[in-house]
Design an enzyme around this catalytic site. Structure first.
Site, PDB file in Angstrom:
ATOM      1  N   HIS A  16       0.971  -1.321   0.061  1.00  0.00           N
ATOM      2  CA  HIS A  16      -0.141   0.109  -0.004  1.00  0.00           C
ATOM      3  C   HIS A  16       0.881   1.198   0.065  1.00  0.00           C
ATOM      4  CE1 HIS A  16      -2.600   3.061   1.703  1.00  0.00           C
ATOM      5  NE2 HIS A  16      -3.593   2.486   1.085  1.00  0.00           N
ATOM      6  N   ASP A  18       0.865   4.167   1.339  1.00  0.00           N
ATOM      7  CA  ASP A  18       1.307   4.760   2.756  1.00  0.00           C
ATOM      8  C   ASP A  18       2.277   3.839   3.396  1.00  0.00           C
ATOM      9  OD1 ASP A  18      -0.180   7.111   2.477  1.00  0.00           O
ATOM     10  OD2 ASP A  18      -2.089   6.076   2.977  1.00  0.00           O
ATOM     11  N   LYS A  19       2.068   2.501   3.324  1.00  0.00           N
ATOM     12  CA  LYS A  19       2.763   1.589   4.005  1.00  0.00           C
ATOM     13  C   LYS A  19       4.234   1.438   3.255  1.00  0.00           C
ATOM     14  CE  LYS A  19       1.150   0.476   7.540  1.00  0.00           C
ATOM     15  NZ  LYS A  19       1.971   1.090   8.398  1.00  0.00           N
ATOM     16  N   GLU A  44      10.209  11.812   7.256  1.00  0.00           N
ATOM     17  CA  GLU A  44       8.759  11.640   6.457  1.00  0.00           C
ATOM     18  C   GLU A  44       9.069  11.351   5.158  1.00  0.00           C
ATOM     19  OE1 GLU A  44       6.459  11.909   8.316  1.00  0.00           O
ATOM     20  OE2 GLU A  44       6.882  13.152  10.023  1.00  0.00           O
ATOM     21  N   GLU A  57      14.121  15.932   9.910  1.00  0.00           N
ATOM     22  CA  GLU A  57      15.319  16.275  10.752  1.00  0.00           C
ATOM     23  C   GLU A  57      16.138  15.335  11.297  1.00  0.00           C
ATOM     24  OE1 GLU A  57      11.979  17.339  11.585  1.00  0.00           O
ATOM     25  OE2 GLU A  57      12.480  18.564   9.763  1.00  0.00           O
ATOM     26  N   LYS A 176      -5.720  -4.401   0.251  1.00  0.00           N
ATOM     27  CA  LYS A 176      -6.531  -3.978   1.495  1.00  0.00           C
ATOM     28  C   LYS A 176      -7.231  -5.046   1.799  1.00  0.00           C
ATOM     29  CE  LYS A 176      -7.542   0.588   2.052  1.00  0.00           C
ATOM     30  NZ  LYS A 176      -8.351   1.906   2.015  1.00  0.00           N
ATOM     31  N   PHE A 250      -8.273  -3.960 -10.329  1.00  0.00           N
ATOM     32  CA  PHE A 250      -7.202  -3.421  -9.834  1.00  0.00           C
ATOM     33  C   PHE A 250      -5.709  -3.629 -10.107  1.00  0.00           C
ATOM     34  CE2 PHE A 250      -5.955  -2.812  -4.729  1.00  0.00           C
ATOM     35  CZ  PHE A 250      -5.071  -1.666  -5.198  1.00  0.00           C
ATOM     36  N   ASP A 258      -1.791   5.829  -6.297  1.00  0.00           N
ATOM     37  CA  ASP A 258      -2.250   6.770  -5.265  1.00  0.00           C
ATOM     38  C   ASP A 258      -0.725   7.430  -4.603  1.00  0.00           C
ATOM     39  OD1 ASP A 258      -3.639   8.355  -3.808  1.00  0.00           O
ATOM     40  OD2 ASP A 258      -4.814   6.862  -2.619  1.00  0.00           O
ATOM     41  N   ALA A 259      -0.888   8.469  -4.323  1.00  0.00           N
ATOM     42  CA  ALA A 259       0.422   8.833  -3.441  1.00  0.00           C
ATOM     43  C   ALA A 259       0.353   8.221  -2.018  1.00  0.00           C
ATOM     44  CB  ALA A 259       0.264  10.230  -3.315  1.00  0.00           C
ATOM     45  N   ARG A 264      -0.017   7.862   7.801  1.00  0.00           N
ATOM     46  CA  ARG A 264      -1.346   7.937   7.313  1.00  0.00           C
ATOM     47  C   ARG A 264      -2.280   6.503   7.708  1.00  0.00           C
ATOM     48  NH1 ARG A 264      -2.376  11.283   1.792  1.00  0.00           N
ATOM     49  NH2 ARG A 264      -1.477   9.488   0.740  1.00  0.00           N
ATOM     50  N   LYS A 265      -1.699   5.799   8.400  1.00  0.00           N
ATOM     51  CA  LYS A 265      -2.522   4.587   8.611  1.00  0.00           C
ATOM     52  C   LYS A 265      -2.073   4.204  10.144  1.00  0.00           C
ATOM     53  CE  LYS A 265      -4.292   3.317   4.826  1.00  0.00           C
ATOM     54  NZ  LYS A 265      -4.453   4.890   4.398  1.00  0.00           N
ATOM     55  N   LYS A 285      10.502   7.686  13.096  1.00  0.00           N
ATOM     56  CA  LYS A 285      10.988   8.349  14.527  1.00  0.00           C
ATOM     57  C   LYS A 285      11.764   7.490  15.361  1.00  0.00           C
ATOM     58  CE  LYS A 285       6.389  10.935  14.515  1.00  0.00           C
ATOM     59  NZ  LYS A 285       5.229  11.164  15.343  1.00  0.00           N
ATOM     60  N   LYS A 289      11.403  10.129  20.630  1.00  0.00           N
ATOM     61  CA  LYS A 289       9.886  10.580  20.146  1.00  0.00           C
ATOM     62  C   LYS A 289       8.949   9.579  20.992  1.00  0.00           C
ATOM     63  CE  LYS A 289      12.581  12.774  16.895  1.00  0.00           C
ATOM     64  NZ  LYS A 289      13.782  12.839  16.976  1.00  0.00           N
ATOM     65  N   ASP A 291       5.934   9.654  21.037  1.00  0.00           N
ATOM     66  CA  ASP A 291       4.718   9.266  20.050  1.00  0.00           C
ATOM     67  C   ASP A 291       4.877   7.711  19.819  1.00  0.00           C
ATOM     68  OD1 ASP A 291       3.422  11.551  19.674  1.00  0.00           O
ATOM     69  OD2 ASP A 291       4.494  12.238  17.794  1.00  0.00           O
TER      70      ASP A 291
END
Length: 406
Positions: A16, A18-19, A44, A57, A176, A250, A258-259, A264-265, A285, A289, A291
């Protein structure tokens, strides 16, 4: 809590878009930590048609010091990115590991962030940012994960393994899944709806100019077989609604279709919507961090609570302020399933693990290059082995029982 209901979770494959971005970002984290366990990374990634862009960074010995890149590191970064995409399996006209355009926009970490985070003098290492993080565990699956997400991941993991082995050569990397389960008395008992959309070779589609009924039947029967193998016996019934590539075709997928962007997941990465999420992504990260590291330790603590038999479900929230070491709050919710008072756990848990960024990193050995494998099919519910997924250990069980018995 309602005892009988329907609940749904989704997952996405390693291919995917995003993955793909998450895995690239975590491959950079691993590269930098392999050179300097104290490296600072906030990477990122953007993926799109024949293009990969890095931004963020960084700081670290053998990586980026005093405003200068270490000799040879820029070539290593690009090679790492291309090898990650190759491992996933992208060799398509619209996205190929050898030919995509690569842009590296990483730069040095802000000195003001470094000043707040770095340990020095009488100052303990501070949190890399403010925020709230959640951990969750439930006894409804062997991995202490929500069943809907657990089986969504397992379907796609099986398909990816078959694609890589060559036993399902008609599959392409992007996919998916979605699983809806019927719960009775808070226990999952059957699947009411299953969805898989998978990228495929030309012709393995029901609609479109390349449609081939025989090839589509092969793909459909294969995916249904995976569903029936992965879910417990009896979960897939004649009443289960099954949708396989419901758009009809597909062929165009991945970053060409798709970008993709890092982070985003986040619900796929965590608990499939069965528990709260603080909003921060994990991939890209380093473990200073919170998060990432505080979400990992919150999962670790919640899993140990359930594994100790102190509750059937457990949610833990931690909160932090940038530059401050100790958490601002510790909150425990046992969802009415507990055998111990939540306030007693809130007092006991920080005595078992020091919940500062440094304390978390040291307890879970997070300064190692261990993150690439976490970036697809969930950060939680995995096997702790070989230094990977240390936050999935249940080594606090006995100490927890002693702490709440005191």
């Amino acid at each position: 809590m309602r005892s009988s209901f329907l609940f749904t979770s989704e997952s996405v494959s390693e291919g995917h878009p995003d993955k793909v971005a998450d895995q690239i970002s975590d491959s950079i984290v691993d590269l930098f930590l392999s050179k300097d366990p104290e490296a600072r990374v906030a990477c990122e990634t953007l993926t799109t048609t024949n293009k990969v862009v890095l931004a963020g960074e960084i700081r670290g010995k053998g990586v980026y010091e005093d405003g200068q890149w270490a000799p040879g590191i820029l070539d290593e970064i690009e090679q790492t990115v291309r090898e990650t995409v190759k491992r996933i399996g992208y060799e398509q006209d619209g996205f190929h590991w050898q030919t995509f355009e690569f842009s590296n926009n990483l730069h040095g970490q802000s000195v003001e962030i470094a000043m707040g985070v770095d340990e020095g003098g009488n100052k303990d290492e501070g949190a890399g940012d403010q925020g709230i993080m959640f951990g969750y565990a439930t006894d409804e699956t062997p991995g202490f994960m929500p069943a809907t997400l657990y089986y969504s991941h397992k379907i796609l993991e099986r398909m990816a393994a078959d694609r890589h082995s060559g036993s399902a050569p008609f599959l392409e990397p992007d996919a998916k899944s979605q699983v809806t389960l019927q719960y009775e008395n808070e226990v999952p008992v059957r699947a009411t709806a299953l969805v898989v959309s998978t990228q495929h070779k030309r012709g393995y589609c029901e609609k479109g100019e390349h449609a081939d009924a025989g090839k589509y039947a092969e793909l459909r029967d294969y995916v249904r077989g995976v569903m029936e193998d992965v879910l417990p016996a009896g979960f897939v019934t004649d009443e289960t609604k099954i949708y396989i590539n419901p758009t009809g075709a597909f062929e165009i997928g991945g970053p060409d279709g798709d970008a993709g962007v890092t982070g985003r997941k986040i619900i796929v990465d965590t608990y499939g919507g069965a528990a709260p999420h603080g909003g921060g992504a994990f991939s890209g990260k380093d473990p200073t961090k919170v998060d990432r590291s505080a979400a990992y330790v919150a999962r670790y603590l919640a899993k140990n609570v359930v594994a100790a038999g102190l509750a059937r479900r457990c949610t833990i929230q931690l909160s932090y302020a940038i530059g401050i070491a100790e958490p601002l709050s510790v909150y425990v919710d046992l969802h009415g399933t507990g055998k111990v008072d939540e306030a007693k756990l809130e007092a006991a848990l920080p005595q078992l693990v020091r919940l500062t960024p440094k304390g978390i990193r040291e307890h879970l050995n997070l300064n190692a290059p261990i993150y690439s494998k976490s970036a697809a099919y969930g950060h939680f519910g995995r096997e702790a082995e070989g230094g990977l997924f240390t936050w999935e250990k249940t080594d606090l069980v006995d100490r927890l029982k002693e702490a709440v018995a005191a």
